[in-house]
Motif scaffolding. Structure first.
Motif, short mmCIF file in Angstrom:
data_model
loop_
_atom_site.label_atom_id
_atom_site.label_comp_id
_atom_site.label_asym_id
_atom_site.label_seq_id
_atom_site.Cartn_x
_atom_site.Cartn_y
_atom_site.Cartn_z
N ILE A 1 0.81 -1.22 0.00
CA ILE A 1 0.00 0.00 0.00
C ILE A 1 0.85 1.27 0.00
CG2 ILE A 1 -0.36 0.08 2.51
CD1 ILE A 1 -3.35 0.67 1.87
N VAL A 2 1.97 1.27 0.75
CA VAL A 2 2.76 2.51 0.80
C VAL A 2 3.43 2.83 -0.53
CG1 VAL A 2 3.25 2.44 3.27
CG2 VAL A 2 4.90 1.48 1.68
N TRP A 3 3.63 1.83 -1.37
CA TRP A 3 4.29 2.07 -2.66
C TRP A 3 3.29 2.31 -3.78
CZ3 TRP A 3 8.85 3.47 -1.60
CH2 TRP A 3 9.55 2.88 -0.53
N ASP B 1 0.55 4.12 -3.49
CA ASP B 1 0.14 5.53 -3.43
C ASP B 1 1.07 6.46 -4.21
OD1 ASP B 1 -2.08 4.89 -2.00
OD2 ASP B 1 -1.37 5.65 -0.08
N PRO B 2 2.40 6.40 -3.95
CA PRO B 2 3.28 7.28 -4.73
C PRO B 2 3.21 7.00 -6.23
CG PRO B 2 4.51 6.22 -2.96
CD PRO B 2 3.12 5.69 -2.89
N ALA C 1 0.54 6.16 -7.91
CA ALA C 1 -0.65 6.89 -8.40
C ALA C 1 -0.36 8.39 -8.47
CB ALA C 1 -1.84 6.61 -7.49
N ALA C 2 0.34 8.91 -7.45
CA ALA C 2 0.62 10.35 -7.42
C ALA C 2 1.54 10.75 -8.57
CB ALA C 2 1.25 10.74 -6.09
N VAL D 1 -6.00 1.88 -6.17
CA VAL D 1 -5.83 3.27 -5.74
C VAL D 1 -6.48 4.15 -6.81
CG1 VAL D 1 -4.21 5.07 -5.06
CG2 VAL D 1 -3.62 2.67 -4.71
#
Ligand code: ADP
Lengths: 250, 498
Positions: free
Chosen positions: A87-89, A91-92, A94-95, A117
């Motif tokens: 999950i923490v990877w 998100d970036p 997607a950003a 995401v």
């Protein structure tokens, strides 16, 4: 016998011993049974423990077969754990890409979406975790197919004019995926949509899932329908970061 | 032009993380190290503060290497920390006097009980904005001074210093030069005057804490000196308690904006602006953040002691799952809780009940119940505890929560997120950043050094990553809530006064 690996033979012998035993066995018992040095046996047991094939009782310190052995051939990694660990990877990714991100694994000849995401533009979107997608027509699926040796080729259903429905064409596409280390999909599943995906690896380099971005063709590809190198880089970086957290490069 | 970054240290309950963030507030690299939990007696929980500092020293080069950047590319350093965890150390040698006593520790139970019945107790609650509970650091300090021979006189002579974890880290980072805390951490001690934002002489006297050992109280976003250790040359721009950091990371800068962080425990904070709101329903009045030179923003907080740690208990003590996320897999093997409820009052209940004598229960057991039902009850416990806090918050603030912004490790659990939307009957939104605690510390530090221009700039970075809409029918919700409340009542009065 040329080319055999002694420690693997010993690991197999240890697993057989544990499987044949009454339940849990201590380190010295195992070493004695197989006539191995304690240090060697301990090293192998620790490795087997790391990959989940062996478990150690916290109180007695004795060993037994691990839960992962039971799931061999079904799923390598619990899907909810895969989501938690990536999950923490995601998100970036997607950003940076500005596109929606999905993570998939194989379930009964299809891609099971285990994490999603939203495209980060705050428009209304619906989570599609739990959705099943075709393996051969999606970037996520092609990654999974490319690294699953010997898995049966699914029925090659046609979704668009560009869907790969010829087994030969698919086979060569998968060869390309293995070479490039990532897969693309351009209007093969949904018109106007494209995607890029890369493999997520667990212990020993085993592919446990795939992660990818998807969106409108003109956001994912250049004018020649080739995926933007920048995007491919982001996807690969994310896949690598997750793989490292899952212990792939140890 | 070389790109610049901001680093956050998240000194949490189970681990310490260092994270590099870029200008869009996205995670570039992460390094994490767990530390040992010491349980010397039932109800006692301790950390080795030195181990935690060593971990920070080890994580620093690792996180830079993983990001592929140099120290010179780090614009600022921000700290977020587990709150209320307290340590005392020798000013000269830097060696801690005993282990740090952590927020979950209940050893001060009898002490707090005795203090709470003193005639001036109500004044202290009014000054500090906090009820009497073992949760806060003031009583903990008092306990250490009472139980370590000679410590009180050393404290009075200024030979020992105390602090929460950010103070300990700042002191070590600055080569033992700076002894400082921020207003959010200080607001959790019961020693701070929540209006003047400085140590209250009355409260210090009430708890018997020598002023000489207390750190200087500063704005959260400001100047905590320049590091000479771990990240030499980098300016420490901010320090915030982890939950306040998460509120900042979620960019809840306007009154009425709220978030809930789901980790070991869970914490719902509602920004109430520069106005200080007093709770009638068991919520805490706390400082949300203060930017240097500006008035502080306040928050109402609903603290839930046990949420993720119930999952850990299920994994480590019952051994029914081998990793925390498997709770979702197991819970999905059944359609409902089968009539079973778990109320995890392991160290009493926090908000909105504040019952330290309560202990956990599993009720509704029948021969029908499987481990799948138990797994569901574990997740539902987090959802219903959130509901109780939200109800209290709505009543106290006169506002009605319309969506819940979530973050923390448990937000990876889709079933849990759906349950929360269902029991609250409002949409649950996860932003594009699970690590909001670290992000908040980074935002605050970046703001302090001008890396980000203003709060509005930070808001632009906030996006929705996932959303869960309520689907539960109102009758089921009502019945289940009633059952939950009946289960909660059964935890009360379990520990008998001795
Ligand atoms: N998928 C999941 N489902 C339920 N609980 C989880 C899941 N993943 C992690 N947790 C719980 O979340 C907690 C860790 O979250 P984290 O935000 O890292 O906590 P903290 O910062 O308080 O240490 C642990 O208590 C763990 O049991």
């Amino acid at each position: 016998m040329p080319g055999t690996v002694q420690s693997i033979e010993r690991a197999a012998a240890i697993l057989r011993t544990l499987a044949g035993g009454p339940g849990r066995l201590g380190l010295s018992e195992i070493a004695r049974t197989l006539d191995l040095a304690k240090g060697t046996t301990h090293g192998i047991l620790r490795t087997l423990q790391l990959v989940g094939f062996v478990e150690q009782d916290r109180v007695s310190g004795q060993y037994q077969l691990g839960g992962a052995l039971l799931h061999l051939g079904t799923s390598f990694l619990d899907i909810n754990e895969l989501r938690s660990r990536s999950i923490v990877w995601a998100d970036p990714l997607a950003a940076r890409s500005g596109q929606a991100v999905r993570i998939g694994t194989v379930l009964e000849g299809r891609v099971l979406v285990v994490h999603h995401v939203f495209r980060p533009d705050d428009t209304f979107q619906t989570l599609d975790v739990g959705t099943l997608l075709p393996l051969h027509a999606t970037a996520l699926g092609k990654v999974l197919l490319a690294y699953r040796a010997g898995s049966p080729v699914p029925e090659l259903e046609r979704f668009t004019r560009l869907t790969l429905t010829d087994p030969k064409a698919l086979a060569s596409a998968l060869e390309g995926v293995r070479e490039a280390g990532c897969a693309y999909e351009v209007e093969e599943f949904l018109l106007g949509q494209a995607a890029v995906a890369a493999p997520i690896r667990g212990y020993g380099g085993l592919v446990v899932g795939s992660i990818g971005v998807s969106g409108p063709v003109d956001r994912i590809c250049d004018s020649r329908y080739q995926p933007l190198p920048r995007l491919v880089g982001y996807v690969r970086d994310a896949a690598r970061a997750i793989s490292r957290d899952l212990g792939a490069t140890r | 032009m070389t790109e610049k970054y901001v680093i956050a240290i998240d000194q949490g309950t189970t681990s310490t993380r260092c994270i590099v963030f870029d200008r869009r507030g996205q995670l570039v690299s992460l390094a994490q190290q767990e530390h040992k939990q010491h349980f010397p007696k039932p109800g006692w929980v301790e950390h080795d503060a030195m181990e935690i500092w060593r971990n920070v020293e080890r994580l620093a080069p690792r996180v830079l290497r993983r990001a592929g950047i140099e120290l010179s590319q780090v614009a600022a350093l921000g700290i977020a920390n587990q709150r209320e965890t307290t340590v005392i150390w020798d000013r000269l040698t830097g060696v801690p006097v005993g282990r740090a006593i952590i927020w979950q520790d209940t050893r001060t139970d009898a002490l707090v009980h005795a203090l709470a019945s003193s005639p001036t107790a109500a004044d202290i609650s009014d000054i500090s904005g906090l009820p009497f509970a073992t949760y806060f650091s003031g009583p903990r300090l008092r306990w250490m001074l009472d139980h370590t021979p000679g410590l009180r006189s050393r404290a009075e002579r200024g030979e020992v210093l105390c602090g929460t974890m950010e103070t300990w880290l700042i002191w070590n980072l600055t080569g033992r030069r700076r002894h400082a805390t921020d207003v959010t951490n200080a607001s959790r001690t019961m020693l701070l005057d929540i209006r003047s934002l400085d140590w209250s002489p009355e409260a210090c006297e009430f708890f018997g804490i020598p002023r000489a050992m207390l750190p200087e109280v500063q704005a959260s976003v400001g100047d905590f000196g320049t590091a000479t250790e771990a990240f030499p040359g980098v300016r420490i721009g901010a320090a915030l308690g982890d939950q306040q950091a998460a509120l900042f990371g979620q960019t809840c800068f306007n009154p009425g904006e709220a978030k809930c962080t789901y980790g070991t425990g869970s914490f719902l904070l509602l920004n109430t602006g520069t106005e200080l709101v007093r709770s009638e329903h068991g919520l805490l009045t706390t400082v949300a953040y203060q930017i240097d030179g500006e008035p502080a923003a306040y928050a109402l907080e609903g603290s839930i002691a046990i949420t993720g740690s119930l999952v850990q208990w299920f994994r480590d003590q019952l051994e029914l799952i081998s990793s925390a996320p498997e709770i979702e897999t197991l819970a999905r093997t059944v359609a409902d809780n089968g009539g079973c409820y778990i109320v995890p009052a392991f160290s009493g209940l926090y908000a909105p009940h504040w019952r330290s004598e309560a202990r956990g229960v599993i009720v509704g057991l029948t021969s029908y119940i499987t481990k799948g039902h138990l797994a569901r009850a574990v997740l539902e416990a987090t959802a219903w505890q959130t509901r109780e806090v939200v109800d209290a918050m709505n009543t106290d603030s006169g506002l009605t929560l319309t969506t819940l912004r979530t973050d923390g490790g448990m937000t990876a659990d889709n079933l849990l997120m759906q349950m929360i939307a269902d029991v609250l009957d409002v949409p649950v939104v996860r932003p594009l950043a699970v690590e909001t605690v670290s992000l908040g510390a980074a935002y605050a530090a970046g703001l302090a050094v001008g890396y980000w221009p203003d709060l509005d700039g930070l808001r632009q970075n906030w996006h929705i990553a996932g959303q869960w809409l309520p689907t539960m029918n109102p009758t089921t919700r009502q019945t289940e809530y009633t059952n939950w409340r009946r289960a909660v009542e059964r935890t009360f009065d379990w520990i008998q006064p001795t």
